[in-house]
Motif scaffolding. Sequence first.
Motif, PDB file in Angstrom:
ATOM      1  N   GLU A  73      50.213   7.353  18.689  1.00 55.63           N
ATOM      2  CA  GLU A  73      51.011   6.347  19.407  1.00 55.63           C
ATOM      3  C   GLU A  73      52.366   6.894  19.837  1.00 55.63           C
ATOM      4  O   GLU A  73      53.002   6.362  20.736  1.00 55.63           O
ATOM      5  CB  GLU A  73      51.246   5.111  18.510  1.00 55.63           C
ATOM      6  CG  GLU A  73      50.054   4.196  18.348  1.00 55.63           C
ATOM      7  CD  GLU A  73      48.958   4.747  17.456  1.00 55.63           C
ATOM      8  OE1 GLU A  73      49.232   5.717  16.707  1.00 55.63           O
ATOM      9  OE2 GLU A  73      47.828   4.239  17.505  1.00 55.63           O
ATOM     10  N   ARG A 323      50.311  -3.764  17.170  1.00 57.44           N
ATOM     11  CA  ARG A 323      51.150  -2.620  16.746  1.00 57.44           C
ATOM     12  C   ARG A 323      52.582  -3.067  16.473  1.00 57.44           C
ATOM     13  O   ARG A 323      53.062  -4.057  17.048  1.00 57.44           O
ATOM     14  CB  ARG A 323      51.212  -1.543  17.832  1.00 57.44           C
ATOM     15  CG  ARG A 323      49.887  -0.993  18.295  1.00 57.44           C
ATOM     16  CD  ARG A 323      50.081   0.063  19.390  1.00 57.44           C
ATOM     17  NE  ARG A 323      48.806   0.472  19.965  1.00 57.44           N
ATOM     18  CZ  ARG A 323      48.143  -0.201  20.894  1.00 57.44           C
ATOM     19  NH1 ARG A 323      48.641  -1.317  21.390  1.00 57.44           N
ATOM     20  NH2 ARG A 323      46.973   0.244  21.346  1.00 57.44           N
ATOM     21  N   VAL A 328      49.739   0.850  13.526  1.00 53.42           N
ATOM     22  CA  VAL A 328      48.695  -0.083  13.955  1.00 53.42           C
ATOM     23  C   VAL A 328      48.537  -1.134  12.861  1.00 53.42           C
ATOM     24  O   VAL A 328      48.239  -0.804  11.716  1.00 53.42           O
ATOM     25  CB  VAL A 328      47.367   0.668  14.188  1.00 53.42           C
ATOM     26  CG1 VAL A 328      46.253  -0.305  14.548  1.00 53.42           C
ATOM     27  CG2 VAL A 328      47.542   1.709  15.282  1.00 53.42           C
TER      28      VAL A 328
END
Length: 356
Positions: A73, A323, A328
């Motif tokens: 991410e 998120r 997450v």
Amino acid sequence: MASLAEVLEVRTAEAAPELVEVISKDRIRCYACGHECPIPDGAVGVCKVRTNRGGRLRVPWGYVGGIQCDPIEKKPFFHVCPGALAFSFGMLGCDLHCSYCQNWVTSQALRDPQAIAPPIDASPEALVQEAQRLGARALVSTYNEPLITSEWAVEIFSVARQAGLMTAYVSNGNGTRRVLDYIRPWIDLYKVDLKSFDDRHYRQLGGRIEPILYTIRALYEMGIWVEIVTLLIPGFNDSRDEVSRLTEFVASVSPDIPWHVTAFHADYKMLAPQNTTADMLMGAAAIGKAAGLRYVYAGNLPGRVGALEDTRCPTCNETVVSRRGYTVRDYRITARGTCPACETAIPGRWSDKTAG
Ligand code: SF4
């Protein structure tokens, strides 16, 4: 003491033939990035890391400028195996000279004497082994501009693929047809920084907008997974008109390309603009959605941008990935890559469960 250029001079290899053209007795052209530099014998290209030595192009090889293992991410890829780790490496040098670069210590190492970043010798096998030891799912070329060091990336990616890892570039997107064809067999994921939609702004950063737009279209047509990031800088690229044109362009390539609009903070030489606020990000995100983009994210201000960190189904609005920052919190995409509520396919490279 040897200069950095001299230290790097011995860490080179001959360029891939696909990325070089002889244009006269003492000049060759490099195609590793959109500058397409004609380089006289004994000179370097704009990036300062690719050199004409007697009619042969010598390119960076055999070292890294930095390595780190991060959540995927952080790259950011939001539609690729959420929660997975991405093992990242970079080299030194860049074809642009953005005054707000957050990786200036490595990217500007050949231009700025304040940027001190010694190379660390490395082998593809050792990097891949380290990525596996840390449990990474992807190997990422980042921190400096990967296009200008594509030969070394391809060498590493060929080993990474054999080990079952995905491979990725985090790039300014200043590509050429030749370099994209060269990396195509070896790359799965590509993040492009679309820094502006104004050619004058790109020229301030040392580039042109056209090669970046070309790269985005070409990557999408090649079937490489693409996500786009725009760092929203107050007073530089945040006018409604510019954000509208930028997002309309991305939507014209595909409304399914994720677009991340992220918050600027003062860095390197760009210290004058105010920091981007959550309201500014949310305003830009609304423009992106109005342009037709289905997956718009606001980054760098975790917990302050409402649902703009989550992935929502564009059909029924169900939250399919939740998120907070790089964490997450919930992952509900089915093993078929669909929304659990209405079965709409959510584009991406999904895993059957979150890795973290
Ligand atoms: S990578 Fe780009 S800047 Fe560097 S020599 Fe090649 S064309 Fe020029």
